[in-house]
Every structure is written in C-alpha cells, then in structure tokens.
Design an enzyme around this catalytic site. Structure first.
Site, short mmCIF file in Angstrom:
data_model
loop_
_atom_site.label_atom_id
_atom_site.label_comp_id
_atom_site.label_asym_id
_atom_site.label_seq_id
_atom_site.Cartn_x
_atom_site.Cartn_y
_atom_site.Cartn_z
N GLU A 219 -7.82 74.75 61.85
CA GLU A 219 -6.69 74.29 62.67
C GLU A 219 -6.93 72.86 63.14
OE1 GLU A 219 -5.83 77.40 65.54
OE2 GLU A 219 -5.49 78.85 63.94
N GLU A 322 -5.70 83.23 57.69
CA GLU A 322 -6.00 83.76 59.03
C GLU A 322 -4.73 84.17 59.72
OE1 GLU A 322 -8.78 81.56 61.63
OE2 GLU A 322 -7.59 82.32 63.30
#
Ligand code: NAG
Ligand code: NAG
Ligand code: NAG
Ligand code: NAG
Length: 489
Positions: A219, A322
C-alpha cells in the site's frame, strides 16, 4: 420476483447472462463455454503476524494448507481444511542490535511486539549473506509455517515487504515517516533490493523453496504509514516505485533468480492500483514486472474492469493479493469474491490473516495475547470456494454477481458456487451449452454454508441433473457449491 428486481439495480447485475425459460425459476443461469484466458493460480493468505505467533502449530498448517478434516483443539471441533496453495511471506524490517555501537532501531510506541517482524539483514555493513551482517535463524515461526505449507502442497510463494530494514530508513523507524511521507532515501533503494533478492536467493539455496514473486511495497502510495503507527509500513509514491523496480530487477538478475518475477504494487484500492500502474508502465521497462497485485479494500466499488483491462493490455497476470473485512458471517467477503471473479477477473485471491479478532479472522483469536478460538462462519464461506475452485482450473466468465463457476478441463469437473441473498428461491443452472453433460438422473454433490451458521459446510440434499439442467431451491443467505463431473466444454 422482487428479489431479482432488486439485484438488477446493482451495477454488477449488468454482467448477468439472464433468461427465464422456466416459469417456476426465480433465477436461471445459462452457462456459456467462454473461459477466462488464464488458468486460476489459486487461493492464498499472507503470513506475517499470525504465523509470527502461531507458525509452529502443525494443526494450523493442516487446517490452512490441506483439505483434510483436522481436529482443532482450541475449539474442540473438526475443520474442513481450506487447502490454500498460495502464501505471502513477510520479509521483516525489525532487529534489536546496535550498529557502530550507537545506532538503534526507533520503534513506534504503538506497535505491538507481535507485529514487529524480525529481519535478516542486521546492519548493512556487508552484502555477503554468509557474513555476520546477516542472521538467518531469526523469524523462525513464520518460516516454519511457510515450509510446513510447502510440505502440505502449497506451491506458490510471494516474498513481500511492509517496510525496508529499519537502518535503511531516514528516521530508523519501520512504521513510517513522521508525516506519512517518504522514509526510504533514494540512496538506500539498492539496499532494499539487495535485502529482498538475498532472501529469495538464500531460500532457494538453503530452504529448498523458490519464491514465485517478490513484492517490494505494501500500500505504498497511501499516506497512513507514520512513525506512531501500529504496524510496519513505508510510503513510496508511484514514481519512487517506478525508480526502485529496475534496481530490484538488476539485483535479482545478479543472483540468477530467473524463476522469480516482480509483482507491483499492492496498493490499497483498485483506483490507486490503476494510478500507480499507469506511472510504473510509463517509466519502467514493462518486462521487469511480471504481475499486477492489488488489494481489494474498495469493497464492491472501484474500477475493477479498468484494472483488468490494464493488466490484459500489458500482458500481465493480476492478483487480488490482499483482502479483509470485519464481517464474521462471510457475506461481505463472498460478495467481494464474486464481484472480483466476474469483473476484476484476478488469477488468484488472497485473504489477509487467518487468525484475528472482531470478525476479521477466519479463525477467531488474538496474536497479542496468544489466544485461539473457533473458526468464524466466514471460514466456512471461504471453504465453499477454496476447496472446489482449484489452481489450474479455468474460470467461466459471463456468469453473474451471485453465481460463479470454474471447470477442470482435464477431469471434466465443473464447479458452481451460488449465493442467495434474497428469500428462499429456485435456481436453475443450465449447462446445455456444454458439448457433454452427465446423463439424466446423475447425482450432483453439493455443500452449503449460511450466514446464521446453521449449516457450516454441510452436505446438501440430493439433487440430480435432468436434460442438462440442475434445479433446486436455495435458502436465504446461503452459499452453496456444486461439483458436476463428466462435463466437456
Ligand atoms: C472472458 O475473459 C477473458 C479474459 O480472461 C476476456 O478476454 C473475454 O473477453 C471474456 N469474455 C466475456 C464474454 O466476458
Ligand atoms: C556504520 O559505520 C559505517 C562505517 O563508518 C558507515 O558506513 C555506516 O553508514 C554506519 N551505519 C549506520 C547505520 O550508521
Ligand atoms: C540470531 O538470531 C537468533 C534467533 O533470534 C538468536 O538466538 C541469535 O542470538 C542470533 N545470532 C546472532 C549472532 O545475533
Ligand atoms: C467454537 O467456536 C464457535 C465459533 O466461535 C463457537 O460458536 C462454539 O461455541 C465453540 N465451541 C467450543 C466447544 O468452544
């Protein structure tokens, strides 16, 4: 049919191959023989925290990485194994040694010990992995779970990083920079690349495990990786990602890691994944990246089909690498999986953590207090997919937002997973488009789980196929999986 009308209002319903040849059917799915172009890579999970604490439990390895029925002593139950074949191993960023007698890691006051993953490269004084700069015995639990998974049949392994080693960072803090900005100076990009490629090389040579891919970021474009954070994290804007990828490629080449690709870049949402991917492809040699990874935290919204189109255009595989949510019934997760399969069309789907509290875990527990409880209903919901849609199968596209399907062309096994979020209703699965279907009266096996937990991967009532059509009633808030053998495309 109020249920059908309300579902048609949802955007994903546009994908339905919808027709109603039978007046009694509330929903008919007429399957086409249009297969997605790449095979399914499988289902997975990230190790990191839960395996850092519970990685040495062999029963947990059985539960997650086999399809065996396994006695789960923390809850005195027997669980149907999930049979995941993909795992993501987290290269740690922490160590507690001093460098040059004075320099030490700076840790956020808010990071629990269980989320501090110990890293292999202690000080950066030597790049030689056999030197005392490296300690290859740290992080034993996570590694034990990875190797136990491999023994049990897991075959796809990603090495991922939440943060570079602490000593590479400007503020020596592996949770992030104080304002959430850049924390890895460009002068350390090569060390981050050396760190990750050395672990992959060491694993291949010493642990007998070849990483399928390396992902250097987590991220990265998000600005929530701060020095007071609760986990390891590091911000990289898209152009920094694009600068680091060629360096990682070079260090992997230098170590002969020909069987390992680079995946990028595990952004939090489909929107950000698309933005970062655009920047990466504009400025990086396309062949350096072998797969697009995105996280699925945008729920049912976001530009799934644009991201799929971008990956297809670049000739890349695509993973939802994810996903997690706090709905322990699994209903939210099932809707996301089905939206992904129909629209994002990923080649693999990866849940975040097996063990967690507050509905996030597939098995309820707490890594900070070493507590393990029972499996959530979500566990059984995931089993409805992972035990049946297997690596190597082809997904059939053009189905719907509540019916997905895959086929094993070699064995002739067709899998259908159907979810009913409305009142009890009739479903028709019309297989007449296939060149061969089982004879009339052939029994179809099925398994079901409902959100109330009354059925937890229970065996479905007997149902047969007649004239290429399977008809049955599915109760409200139930996910049911069917296996039909003897089907030829
Ligand atoms: C099915 O998916 C493939 C990509 O996997 C795509 O090329 C094809 O156009 C899709 N067909 C339909 C009808 O969506
Ligand atoms: C430790 O000392 C060496 C030699 O002076 C230097 O190159 C290195 O940057 C120092 N490491 C740290 C983390 O300060
Ligand atoms: C390497 O790590 C292991 C496990 O944490 C530890 O017991 C050992 O003392 C470390 N070795 C060195 C030389 O620091
Ligand atoms: C096992 O866990 C489930 C789900 O949390 C719970 O409903 C059940 O009561 C537990 N059973 C035992 C024997 O602890």
């Amino acid at each position: 049919m109020p249920g059908v009308l309300s579902r048609l209002a949802a955007p994903a319903a546009l994908l339905w191959a919808f027709n109603l040849p039978f007046t009694y059917a509330d929903q008919t799915t007429k399957f086409t023989t249009d297969l997605q172009s790449e095979t399914w890579n499988g289902w997975g999970v990230s190790l990191a925290w839960w395996a850092n604490i519970f990685g040495d439990r062999e029963d947990l390895a059985d539960v997650v990485f086999t399809r065996d029925s396994t006695y789960w002593s923390p809850n005195s139950t027997t669980l149907p194994g999930l049979g995941l074949n993909i795992l993501r191993y987290n290269a740690g960023a922490c160590s507690w040694n001093k460098i040059n007698d004075t320099v030490k890691m700076v840790a956020s006051a808010n990071i629990p010990a269980a989320k501090q993953i110990e890293g292999y490269w202690l000080d950066g004084l030597s790049t030689d992995p056999t030197s005392s700069s490296w300690n290859w015995t740290v992080d034993a639990n996570q590694r034990t779970m990875m190797l136990n998974a491999q023994t049990r049949g897991a075959d796809t392994f990603e090495l991922f990083s939440n943060s570079p080693m602490w000593w590479q960072l400007s503020n020596l803090n592996p949770s992030g920079a104080s304002g959430g900005g850049i924390n890895l100076p460009a002068s350390q990009y090569q060390n981050h690349a050396i760190y990750l490629s050395s672990i992959a090389k060491y694993s291949q040579d010493n642990w007998g495990l070849t990483f399928t891919s390396i992902e250097a970021f987590n991220e990265p474009a998000s600005d929530w990786w701060v020095s007071t954070g609760t986990q390891e994290g590091c911000h990289f804007d898209a152009s920094s990602q694009a600068s680091l990828i060629p360096i990682l490629h070079q260090e992997m080449q230098a170590r002969g890691l020909d069987q390992t690709i680079i995946a990028a870049s595990d952004e939090n949402s489909f929107d950000v994944a698309l933005d970062s991917w655009d920047t990466i492809t504009e400025s990086t040699e396309k062949s350096y990246v072998g797969r697009v990874n995105t996280h699925g935290y945008q729920g049912l919204s976001g530009p799934r089909s644009d991201l799929r189109a971008a990956a297809t255009e670049a000739g890349q595989l695509l993973w939802d690498s994810e996903y997690g949510d706090s709905d322990g019934t699994g209903a939210t997760m099932v809707q996301v999986i089905m939206a992904d399969i129909t629209t994002l069309q990923p080649n693999a789907w990866v849940y975040w953590q097996i063990i967690d509290g507050g509905g996030w875990g597939l098995i309820d527990g707490d890594i900070t207090t070493n507590t393990l409880n029972g499996a959530t209903t979500k566990y059984y919901m995931l089993a409805q997919f992972t035990r049946h849609i297997r690596s190597g199968m082809r997904i059939l596209n053009g189905t719907s937002s509540n019916v997905v399907s895959a086929i094993d062309e070699e064995s002739g096994t067709l899998v259908i997973v159907a979810a009913n979020w409305d009142d009890d209703q009739e479903f028709n699965f019309d297989l007449t488009a296939f060149s061969k279907v089982p004879a009339d009266g052939t029994k179809v096996s099925s398994w079901l789980t409902d959100t109330a937990g009354d059925n937890l991967y229970a065996t479905g009532d007997s149902v047969t196929i007649e004239k290429g059509i399977i008809s049955l009633s599915i109760a409200k808030d139930t996910v049911q999986t069917f296996e039909i053998s003897g089907v030829t495309v």
